[in-house]
Write a protein that holds these residues in place. Structure first.
Motif, PDB file in Angstrom:
ATOM      1  N   MET A 153       0.835  -1.204   0.000  1.00 46.69           N
ATOM      2  CA  MET A 153       0.000   0.000   0.000  1.00 46.69           C
ATOM      3  C   MET A 153       0.866   1.249   0.000  1.00 46.69           C
ATOM      4  SD  MET A 153      -3.510  -0.430   0.780  1.00 46.69           S
ATOM      5  CE  MET A 153      -3.899   0.599   2.185  1.00 46.69           C
ATOM      6  N   ALA A 154       1.970   1.190   0.785  1.00 48.77           N
ATOM      7  CA  ALA A 154       2.832   2.367   0.888  1.00 48.77           C
ATOM      8  C   ALA A 154       3.422   2.712  -0.476  1.00 48.77           C
ATOM      9  CB  ALA A 154       3.948   2.121   1.904  1.00 48.77           C
ATOM     10  N   ILE A 155       3.998   1.699  -1.137  1.00 49.88           N
ATOM     11  CA  ILE A 155       4.648   2.031  -2.420  1.00 49.88           C
ATOM     12  C   ILE A 155       3.617   2.399  -3.485  1.00 49.88           C
ATOM     13  CG2 ILE A 155       4.839  -0.375  -3.230  1.00 49.88           C
ATOM     14  CD1 ILE A 155       7.657   0.827  -4.359  1.00 49.88           C
ATOM     15  N   ILE A 156       2.453   1.740  -3.460  1.00 47.48           N
ATOM     16  CA  ILE A 156       1.411   2.079  -4.439  1.00 47.48           C
ATOM     17  C   ILE A 156       0.936   3.517  -4.234  1.00 47.48           C
ATOM     18  CG2 ILE A 156      -0.917   1.538  -5.241  1.00 47.48           C
ATOM     19  CD1 ILE A 156       1.214  -0.506  -5.945  1.00 47.48           C
ATOM     20  N   SER A 157       0.743   3.900  -2.967  1.00 47.11           N
ATOM     21  CA  SER A 157       0.268   5.257  -2.697  1.00 47.11           C
ATOM     22  C   SER A 157       1.277   6.284  -3.175  1.00 47.11           C
ATOM     23  CB  SER A 157       0.028   5.461  -1.200  1.00 47.11           C
ATOM     24  OG  SER A 157      -0.730   4.400  -0.692  1.00 47.11           O
ATOM     25  N   VAL A 158       2.554   6.072  -2.801  1.00 47.79           N
ATOM     26  CA  VAL A 158       3.561   7.050  -3.198  1.00 47.79           C
ATOM     27  C   VAL A 158       3.683   7.087  -4.721  1.00 47.79           C
ATOM     28  CG1 VAL A 158       5.984   7.696  -3.045  1.00 47.79           C
ATOM     29  CG2 VAL A 158       4.811   6.812  -1.032  1.00 47.79           C
ATOM     30  N   ALA A 159       3.683   5.908  -5.337  1.00 44.18           N
ATOM     31  CA  ALA A 159       3.794   5.865  -6.805  1.00 44.18           C
ATOM     32  C   ALA A 159       2.629   6.605  -7.448  1.00 44.18           C
ATOM     33  CB  ALA A 159       3.824   4.424  -7.292  1.00 44.18           C
ATOM     34  N   THR A 160       1.422   6.410  -6.909  1.00 44.15           N
ATOM     35  CA  THR A 160       0.261   7.078  -7.487  1.00 44.15           C
ATOM     36  C   THR A 160       0.383   8.593  -7.344  1.00 44.15           C
ATOM     37  OG1 THR A 160      -1.057   5.163  -6.891  1.00 44.15           O
ATOM     38  CG2 THR A 160      -2.248   7.166  -7.467  1.00 44.15           C
ATOM     39  N   ILE A 161       0.824   9.029  -6.164  1.00 43.46           N
ATOM     40  CA  ILE A 161       0.969  10.474  -5.952  1.00 43.46           C
ATOM     41  C   ILE A 161       1.996  11.053  -6.926  1.00 43.46           C
ATOM     42  CG2 ILE A 161       1.748  12.236  -4.323  1.00 43.46           C
ATOM     43  CD1 ILE A 161       0.629  10.344  -2.090  1.00 43.46           C
ATOM     44  N   CYS A 200       2.916   9.808  -9.802  1.00 42.15           N
ATOM     45  CA  CYS A 200       2.380   9.750 -11.167  1.00 42.15           C
ATOM     46  C   CYS A 200       1.378  10.878 -11.422  1.00 42.15           C
ATOM     47  CB  CYS A 200       1.705   8.407 -11.433  1.00 42.15           C
ATOM     48  SG  CYS A 200       2.888   7.059 -11.610  1.00 42.15           S
ATOM     49  N   ILE A 201       0.531  11.146 -10.433  1.00 41.32           N
ATOM     50  CA  ILE A 201      -0.437  12.229 -10.605  1.00 41.32           C
ATOM     51  C   ILE A 201       0.294  13.564 -10.699  1.00 41.32           C
ATOM     52  CG2 ILE A 201      -2.271  13.520  -9.448  1.00 41.32           C
ATOM     53  CD1 ILE A 201      -3.276  10.870  -8.322  1.00 41.32           C
ATOM     54  N   GLY A 202       1.252  13.742  -9.790  1.00 45.21           N
ATOM     55  CA  GLY A 202       1.972  15.012  -9.737  1.00 45.21           C
ATOM     56  C   GLY A 202       2.766  15.292 -11.003  1.00 45.21           C
ATOM     57  N   VAL A 203       3.315  14.256 -11.605  1.00 43.07           N
ATOM     58  CA  VAL A 203       4.108  14.454 -12.816  1.00 43.07           C
ATOM     59  C   VAL A 203       3.231  14.305 -14.055  1.00 43.07           C
ATOM     60  CG1 VAL A 203       6.055  13.595 -14.167  1.00 43.07           C
ATOM     61  CG2 VAL A 203       6.181  13.623 -11.668  1.00 43.07           C
ATOM     62  N   GLY A 204       2.309  13.343 -14.007  1.00 44.30           N
ATOM     63  CA  GLY A 204       1.540  12.987 -15.202  1.00 44.30           C
ATOM     64  C   GLY A 204       0.545  14.043 -15.635  1.00 44.30           C
ATOM     65  N   ILE A 205      -0.178  14.636 -14.675  1.00 42.58           N
ATOM     66  CA  ILE A 205      -1.207  15.604 -15.063  1.00 42.58           C
ATOM     67  C   ILE A 205      -0.597  16.833 -15.750  1.00 42.58           C
ATOM     68  CG2 ILE A 205      -2.988  17.155 -14.172  1.00 42.58           C
ATOM     69  CD1 ILE A 205      -3.912  14.941 -12.372  1.00 42.58           C
ATOM     70  N   PRO A 206       0.479  17.410 -15.200  1.00 48.71           N
ATOM     71  CA  PRO A 206       1.092  18.532 -15.925  1.00 48.71           C
ATOM     72  C   PRO A 206       1.532  18.156 -17.341  1.00 48.71           C
ATOM     73  CG  PRO A 206       1.926  18.458 -13.698  1.00 48.71           C
ATOM     74  CD  PRO A 206       1.095  17.227 -13.877  1.00 48.71           C
ATOM     75  N   ILE A 233       2.783   5.544 -15.323  1.00 46.85           N
ATOM     76  CA  ILE A 233       2.428   6.936 -15.593  1.00 46.85           C
ATOM     77  C   ILE A 233       1.734   7.175 -16.944  1.00 46.85           C
ATOM     78  CG2 ILE A 233       4.513   7.890 -16.672  1.00 46.85           C
ATOM     79  CD1 ILE A 233       4.341  10.158 -14.642  1.00 46.85           C
ATOM     80  N   PRO A 234       2.003   6.379 -17.985  1.00 49.30           N
ATOM     81  CA  PRO A 234       1.396   6.702 -19.283  1.00 49.30           C
ATOM     82  C   PRO A 234      -0.132   6.881 -19.273  1.00 49.30           C
ATOM     83  CG  PRO A 234       3.133   5.131 -19.618  1.00 49.30           C
ATOM     84  CD  PRO A 234       2.969   5.270 -18.135  1.00 49.30           C
ATOM     85  N   PRO A 235      -0.902   6.024 -18.598  1.00 47.20           N
ATOM     86  CA  PRO A 235      -2.351   6.225 -18.710  1.00 47.20           C
ATOM     87  C   PRO A 235      -2.824   7.583 -18.194  1.00 47.20           C
ATOM     88  CG  PRO A 235      -1.843   4.387 -17.228  1.00 47.20           C
ATOM     89  CD  PRO A 235      -0.577   4.795 -17.864  1.00 47.20           C
ATOM     90  N   ILE A 236      -2.212   8.059 -17.125  1.00 49.18           N
ATOM     91  CA  ILE A 236      -2.725   9.336 -16.615  1.00 49.18           C
ATOM     92  C   ILE A 236      -2.342  10.484 -17.540  1.00 49.18           C
ATOM     93  CG2 ILE A 236      -0.800   9.754 -15.003  1.00 49.18           C
ATOM     94  CD1 ILE A 236      -3.283  10.855 -13.244  1.00 49.18           C
ATOM     95  N   VAL A 237      -1.160  10.396 -18.143  1.00 45.82           N
ATOM     96  CA  VAL A 237      -0.776  11.438 -19.107  1.00 45.82           C
ATOM     97  C   VAL A 237      -1.717  11.399 -20.302  1.00 45.82           C
ATOM     98  CG1 VAL A 237       1.066  12.308 -20.577  1.00 45.82           C
ATOM     99  CG2 VAL A 237       1.636  11.270 -18.393  1.00 45.82           C
ATOM    100  N   ARG A 238      -1.907  10.208 -20.842  1.00 45.19           N
ATOM    101  CA  ARG A 238      -2.767  10.058 -22.018  1.00 45.19           C
ATOM    102  C   ARG A 238      -4.194  10.524 -21.745  1.00 45.19           C
ATOM    103  NH1 ARG A 238      -0.353   6.689 -25.950  1.00 45.19           N
ATOM    104  NH2 ARG A 238       1.007   5.120 -25.043  1.00 45.19           N
ATOM    105  N   ILE A 287      -9.629  12.231 -16.490  1.00 41.60           N
ATOM    106  CA  ILE A 287      -8.419  12.260 -15.673  1.00 41.60           C
ATOM    107  C   ILE A 287      -8.549  11.205 -14.583  1.00 41.60           C
ATOM    108  CG2 ILE A 287      -7.068  13.636 -14.039  1.00 41.60           C
ATOM    109  CD1 ILE A 287      -7.768  16.102 -15.669  1.00 41.60           C
ATOM    110  N   PHE A 288      -9.752  11.092 -14.066  1.00 37.51           N
ATOM    111  CA  PHE A 288      -9.946  10.114 -13.002  1.00 37.51           C
ATOM    112  C   PHE A 288      -9.818   8.682 -13.492  1.00 37.51           C
ATOM    113  CE2 PHE A 288     -11.026   8.771  -8.910  1.00 37.51           C
ATOM    114  CZ  PHE A 288     -10.493   9.799  -8.176  1.00 37.51           C
ATOM    115  N   ALA A 289     -10.295   8.455 -14.709  1.00 39.37           N
ATOM    116  CA  ALA A 289     -10.091   7.129 -15.298  1.00 39.37           C
ATOM    117  C   ALA A 289      -8.598   6.854 -15.415  1.00 39.37           C
ATOM    118  CB  ALA A 289     -10.761   7.058 -16.667  1.00 39.37           C
ATOM    119  N   GLY A 290      -7.818   7.909 -15.701  1.00 36.58           N
ATOM    120  CA  GLY A 290      -6.365   7.777 -15.779  1.00 36.58           C
ATOM    121  C   GLY A 290      -5.761   7.411 -14.442  1.00 36.58           C
ATOM    122  N   VAL A 291      -6.227   8.045 -13.377  1.00 36.16           N
ATOM    123  CA  VAL A 291      -5.727   7.736 -12.033  1.00 36.16           C
ATOM    124  C   VAL A 291      -6.016   6.274 -11.715  1.00 36.16           C
ATOM    125  CG1 VAL A 291      -5.991   8.215  -9.576  1.00 36.16           C
ATOM    126  CG2 VAL A 291      -5.996  10.099 -11.214  1.00 36.16           C
TER     127      VAL A 291
END
Lengths: 296, 349
Positions: free
Chosen positions: A104-112, A114-120, A174-179, A219-223
């Motif tokens: 859970m820890a690594i998934i949470s950090v990875a998701t954060i 990915c969101i922080g880098v991917g959305i921009p 990260i690709p899905p959230i960017v796409r 965007i949420f589908a990307g997350v």
């Protein structure tokens, strides 16, 4: 006729030289900048260690409570809440609590991350076709290249541990959230955008007032996809020293422990289903304004 | 009406294609739309458009689809960049504005109503109406307070917290109208604003607009493909075909003197009695007795009065003074649909 029988390839000598040159230059690079990079990622490492410890140290009833509460906030669906809590209970009962918390820890950090880098990046991509045409092939490579291939340079640079594991997960996830950020923004109704422009909205006002809110479901589908893909990387990440449910799976593969592999594998599946359902329900609630008899 | 030009469009050209400047010369020399497309692969959107628009009036621009009317209105607030020409509004050339000036022009000076409404689906009626004001930088509470007046004025009281998707087309366009009026812009651009609505609602919305205009006196530029609508609300009508203005004038002038067959085709199905005024059919005789009618009265009403008075000639007045008379049969002839050859009965022109 030799020409037709055998493909005219580079001789073994030059080929070896090329490979050697690439390896040497990368080794040089990693010797030169490896430490700097490690220093750069050090705060991230500290955060990950702290977060993992926090999850493991927190008494399990509190974690269960938090999971139930998050499921409720996300989905407003009592069935999902009960299901999530029950699933975590079973996981704990079968002795996988600590590994699950680490995952859970690594998934949470990875998701954060990915969101922080991917959305921009997604926003950037939506801004011009040129940027889109540059980023798209990069994303294609990230999604299709076998993970083991990019594990090599990552490990060469940063060694074995949490940060390289996180990087490996992020490259894949990260690709899905960017796409989908890009797609969501591009799909915003041109008429609405024109209206915003006609009223004098500048780029920022159009982006945050119209494009991003209307792209949110996408965007949420990307997350959601990013979380799923991060979970899929758990086993591979454990090969380079990330703790969690992947470690026992790996052990099960090398020792042919069917039960161990199955249990931990199913725990990963349970996590995936819970994350997926909760985030999907949340995404649906974001679209509440679309309800009503008339098309928008 | 006192001549007071608010918007002046001069020699406006718009060419769509990979390199519009390269064919501007040909277009200026008068090459037709079809030839330009065939020989150079460019589409002529607007061709030497010149329109002077009076302040505080409703200028209708009409044409069939593809005539360039929606392209034209988007030049006025520069949603589309022109290939050549000028648009002077209050002495300032819109096409020469900097980005900053253009933003302010759009925020404060010209607001727009769209055929497809263009409402923000994720915001309520209230927030949509306040949109223009929040873009201006107004504080949200103040914007909502100010715009709520307009929400009520367009008849949407009680629907403030609905989302656009929950409203009918007519109601959505009321929101669009409220949003445009709330910014207090002097110029209102309406791009086929009522075309997507069904006929009854459309008439209804035209009434709403005319009522508001009675009081607000904005400069309204109204695009439509519907001649009845144009005649009903327009103080002045410009007719576009293939990107060029082929006739501009008051509704009366257009019905009486259609410039060519295209315009004649347009007007053949309209209710002439509702457009033509008695002045167009009066003679100079001044009978001693009779019912007085103003020379700007439309024939439809004058006919009712004449019928009620045994079909006797009516006295036509201008500011109360008798200036001539109008015969019953002259009015009847005037509203009959003209033959293809409009010259046939010059007496009634």
């Amino acid at each position: 006729m030799d020409f037709f029988d055998e493909f005219p390839s580079l001789g073994r000598g030059p080929l070896r030289d090329i490979k050697k040159a690439i390896d040497a230059s990368f080794k040089g690079f990693s010797r030169e900048y490896g430490e700097a990079l490690e220093a750069f990622f050090y705060p991230l490492l500290k955060f990950m260690v702290w977060f993992e410890k926090l999850l493991i140290a927190t008494p399990w009833p509190i974690i269960l409570l938090i999971i139930g509460a998050l499921a409720w906030v996300g989905s407003r669906n009592i069935k999902l809440v009960v299901g999530s809590v029950l699933a975590f209970g079973v996981i704990g009962f079968f002795g996988m609590w600590e590994d699950t918390m680490a995952t859970m820890a690594i998934i949470s950090v990875a998701t954060i991350v990915c969101i922080g880098v991917g959305i921009p990046f997604g926003i950037l991509m939506a801004r011009s076709d040129r940027i889109q045409s540059i980023i798209t092939p990069v994303l294609d490579v990230m999604q299709t290249i076998p993970s083991f291939v990019y594990l090599i340079p990552v490990v060469m640079l940063l060694g074995i541990g949490k940060v390289p594991g996180l990087l490996a997960v992020c490259i894949y996830a990260i690709p899905p959230i960017v796409r989908l950020t890009n797609l969501g923004i591009r799909l915003v109704d041109a008429d609405v955008m024109e209206a915003a422009t006609a009223f004098g909205a500048n780029y920022k006002q159009r982006l945050w007032g119209v494009q991003v809110p209307l792209a949110l479901p996408n965007i949420f589908a990307g997350v959601n996809q990013t979380i799923m893909m991060a979970l899929a990387m758990v086993v591979i990440a454990s090969m380079i020293g990330v703790k969690g449910l992947g470690v026992p799976v790996l052990r099960a593969i090398s020792n042919q422990y069917l039960a161990l592999g199955l249990m931990n594998g199913l725990a990963i599946v349970a996590l995936a289903i819970i994350f997926d359902r909760v985030s999907q329900q949340y995404g649906k609630r974001l679209q509440k304004h679309r309800e009503g008899g008339h098309g928008v | 009406m006192v001549s007071d030009i608010k918007v002046s469009i001069k020699n406006l050209y718009k060419i769509f294609g990979p390199n519009p400047e390269s064919v501007l010369g040909e277009a200026k020399a008068g090459m037709s739309k079809a030839d330009l497309l065939e020989q150079h692969g460019h589409v002529l959107g607007l061709k030497d458009v010149n329109i002077d628009i009076q302040a505080r009036g409703i200028q209708v621009i009409m044409g069939l689809s593809g005539s360039g009317k929606s392209t034209l209105i988007r030049h006025i607030n520069r949603l589309i960049e022109p290939t050549a020409g000028e648009i002077i509004i209050d002495g300032q050339d819109v096409l020469a504005m900097s980005d900053e000036e253009l933003l302010n022009f759009r925020r404060f000076k010209a607001s727009m109503v769209f055929q497809k409404f263009g409402l923000l689906p994720h915001r309520t009626v209230q927030d949509n109406a306040a949109y223009g004001l929040t873009i201006q930088g107004m504080d949200k509470d103040e914007a909502i307070e100010k715009s709520s007046y307009w929400v009520k004025r367009v008849g949407l009281a009680g629907f403030e917290n609905h989302y656009p998707a929950q409203l009918s087309g007519g109601m959505q366009q009321r929101v669009g109208l409220a949003r445009a009026l709330a910014t207090d812009a002097e110029i209102l651009l309406m791009d086929e604003a009522f075309s997507a609505l069904d006929p009854l609602i459309r008439t209804d919305m035209q009434d709403v607009l005319l009522d508001l205009q009675e009081e607000l006196h904005k400069t309204i530029i109204f695009i439509t493909h519907d001649l009845d609508e144009a005649l009903r609300i327009g103080d002045d009508i410009a007719i576009l075909r293939d990107g060029a203005v082929i006739q501009q004038g008051s509704p009366q002038e257009i019905v009486l003197n259609p410039a060519d067959d295209y315009v004649r085709d347009f007007i053949k199905d309209i209710n002439r009695a509702r457009v033509l005024e008695v002045s167009s059919v009066m003679d100079s005789k001044k009978p001693r007795s009779g019912v007085k009618v103003d020379k700007e009265m439309v024939i439809e009403e004058a006919l009712q009065i004449a019928t009620a008075n045994d079909y006797k000639p009516l006295i036509v007045t201008e500011e109360g003074k008798a200036v001539g008379s109008v015969q019953f049969d002259a009015m009847i002839s005037a509203i009959a649909r003209p033959e293809k050859d409009a010259e046939r009965n010059p007496e009634y022109r």
